[in-house]
Each structure stands twice: as C-alpha cells, then as structure tokens.
Design an enzyme around this catalytic site. Structure first.
Site, short mmCIF file in Angstrom:
data_model
loop_
_atom_site.label_atom_id
_atom_site.label_comp_id
_atom_site.label_asym_id
_atom_site.label_seq_id
_atom_site.Cartn_x
_atom_site.Cartn_y
_atom_site.Cartn_z
N ASP A 93 62.84 30.83 41.85
CA ASP A 93 62.33 29.60 42.44
C ASP A 93 63.54 28.80 42.90
O ASP A 93 64.29 28.26 42.08
CB ASP A 93 61.52 28.81 41.41
CG ASP A 93 60.95 27.51 41.97
OD1 ASP A 93 61.22 27.19 43.16
OD2 ASP A 93 60.24 26.81 41.24
N TYR B 68 60.27 19.77 59.43
CA TYR B 68 60.71 21.17 59.38
C TYR B 68 61.89 21.40 60.31
O TYR B 68 62.88 22.02 59.93
CB TYR B 68 59.54 22.07 59.75
CG TYR B 68 59.88 23.55 59.82
CD1 TYR B 68 60.10 24.28 58.66
CD2 TYR B 68 59.98 24.21 61.04
CE1 TYR B 68 60.41 25.64 58.70
CE2 TYR B 68 60.28 25.56 61.11
CZ TYR B 68 60.49 26.27 59.95
OH TYR B 68 60.80 27.61 60.01
N SER C 147 66.16 28.79 62.70
CA SER C 147 65.03 28.56 63.60
C SER C 147 65.57 28.21 64.97
O SER C 147 66.56 27.48 65.10
CB SER C 147 64.16 27.42 63.09
OG SER C 147 63.23 27.01 64.07
N LYS D 202 65.68 22.57 59.26
CA LYS D 202 66.30 23.78 59.79
C LYS D 202 67.61 23.47 60.51
O LYS D 202 68.55 24.27 60.47
CB LYS D 202 65.32 24.49 60.74
CG LYS D 202 64.25 25.29 60.02
CD LYS D 202 64.85 26.41 59.17
CE LYS D 202 63.80 27.34 58.60
NZ LYS D 202 64.40 28.41 57.75
#
Length: 297
Positions: free
Chosen positions: A64, A157, A143, A161
């Site tokens: 995790d 997001y 990304s 990234k």
C-alpha cells in the site's frame, strides 16, 4: 538476463497488464497490491492462476503506497526472497473527475498522496539498495496530460501527474552518478482497457458540482465520447505494457528517457521533445552533462 521487478498498483489496468507481460518474457515480477487479504484477494488469485497456467514467475506482495510501513515490509519481503531488486515501476495512480472548485484541499491532498507521495515512500525504501548495488532502473508511469492538451474537470489528477513528472526528471539527474537509470512512460488517454475512468473518484461537494452543471452539462460524457473518437479503432492499452517491457529489456545505459504511447495524439510528445532538449542543454551549460546518462560501474 532475468530481472527482479516490483510494480506498484498492479491489481488491474496498466499495472496488471505490465506485470503479466514482464513475467511472460522471463522476469521475476512482484505485483504490488494493497489489501491482498480483503477486497483484492480475487486479484491475487488471478495472478497466481496466471502464473501457474503460463509457467511464469509472477508473484504478489502486499503493498500500500499510502503506508510507509507497508512499503517497507513489501521491499523487505522481496529482498529476503531474491536478495536483489533491479527494476522499480511507479505505476500506482488514482483519477478523479469533476469541477476543480468542488474538491476540498483534503481531497486534493489524497490525489497527491496516491500519485506523488507514494512514489517518494517507495523510493526512500528502495534507493538505498539500488545505490549500494550501483545499478537499477526506475520506470515512472506518467501521463500525456503533463504537457499535452487537457480537457477540464480532471485538474487534480493532471496536477498530480505533472508533479510526478517533475519529480522523475529531478531524480533522474540525482541518481545518474549512482548508475541508476530513469525512463518515463507517457500514456495518453485510453478510454477502454483500464479502470481509470470507471473507478475514478468524485468531489463530495455536490452543491458546487450542481452549480457547474448548469453551465457545463454532461461535460465528462462529452469529453469521454470525443476522446474515444480521436483514438484509432485499433488502440490497445496493452501497448503501454509492451513499451515498458521494451524499456526494461533494453541494454543498460541505452534506455530512452521518455516513451509516449498516445493513440489520441494530444501533442504531449511534441512539447516534451522541446522540454527534454532544453533540460539537456541546460545541464551541459552548467557543467553537469554527465547527469544525462547513468554512470557505468
């Protein structure tokens, strides 16, 4: 030569595909999965079944990235079993969608924790071992949104990234003299074959979401439809896994710094070519040209 590899966020999507692809070509792959004894127990069983059916060395490990003790325990387990670690793939990520204003600072922080801080937890555990052995490879799954065209409603997001990309670029130079290589994988928007959109989070502040809906009705549906139309019909998410395999299997010190896999062609590669050239030119100008490639040991 077979390598020992750990990949984060390997329960599904890019992670699961990459873990299987790397195992198929002969590597020992540890698929990092959180909550292996709970909700992801079926994913662990699937990985074990795949390994048995295909005769490959695909293993799972409880990992995790939001927990330093979990990261430490996972890497300790790998080193105890294999006494080496050659490749670390930073793949874990979480997407959220919605108007930026609707996200609380805590919700933004959670996105950063998964997409950025998790990589730092892993690095602080693995890098002492990689530095000591004088070689290794960090693969960062970024990304195309970092430098390409970006639709609205994905800002948390995209911002995370972008932070991950900046971290990867800085680490590349800081690790070069230890003989550690860096490759940044830059996927574009794949609207099928992953769970990014299906499992994406949403802001809790629905009042603000509804206020934006009056001016931006069904915006995400429109974005999803148009992205799907931009991608060629043969766009296959497995191309990302194939690209990572090619990077891992490339000869040491010849690996590409950045690899784009973008079926929609959002312009990220064009901008990145310029940005990476400027970075290289600047390091040369300040007398640090040796940081552009890992040192030979």
């Amino acid at each position: 030569m077979s390598k020992t590899i750990v990949i984060t966020g390997a329960s599904s999507g890019f992670g699961a595909l990459t873990a299987r692809a790397l195992a198929r070509v002969g590597h020992t792959v540890y698929a990092g999965i959180r909550d292996t004894g709970g909700r992801n127990a079926p994913r662990v069983a699937e990985a074990a079944g795949y390994a048995a059916e295909n005769g490959v060395d695909l293993r799972t490990v409880e990992l995790d990235i939001a927990s330093q003790p979990s990261v430490d325990a996972a890497i300790a387990e790998i080193l105890a079993e294999r006494d080496r670690l050659d490749v670390v793939i930073h793949n874990a990520g979480h997407m959220v969608t919605g108007p930026t204003e609707a996200f609380t600072p805590e919700e933004l922080g959670s996105v950063y924790d998964t997409n950025v801080l998790g990589t730092q937890r892993v690095n602080r555990t693995v890098l002492p071992h990689l530095r000591a052995q004088g070689h290794g490879l960090l693969v960062w799954v970024g990304s195309s949104s970092t430098r390409g065209g970006t639709p609205p409603y994905l800002a948390p997001y995209f911002a995370a990234k972008a932070a991950l990309d900046a971290l990867a670029v800085s680490y590349a130079a800081e690790l070069a003299r230890f003989g550690i290589e860096t490759s940044i994988i830059v996927p574009g928007a794949f609207t099928s074959g992953t769970n990014h959109f299906a499992n994406g989070g949403h802001p809790a502040d629905q009042a603000t979401v509804e206020a934006y809906e009056t001016r931006y009705p069904s915006l995400m549906d429109q974005v999803g439809t148009r992205l799907a139309e931009l991608a060629p019909p043969d766009a296959d998410v497995s191309a990302v896994a194939d690209s990572i395999v090619a990077v891992v299997d490339a000869p040491s010190r010849s690996r590409p710094f950045r690899v784009h896999i973008d079926p929609a062609d959002d312009g990220s590669q064009e901008v990145s070519v310029v940005a990476d050239r400027i970075r290289a030119d600047f390091l040369r100008r300040i007398g640090l040209a040796d940081l552009l490639a890992p040192a030979a040991h």
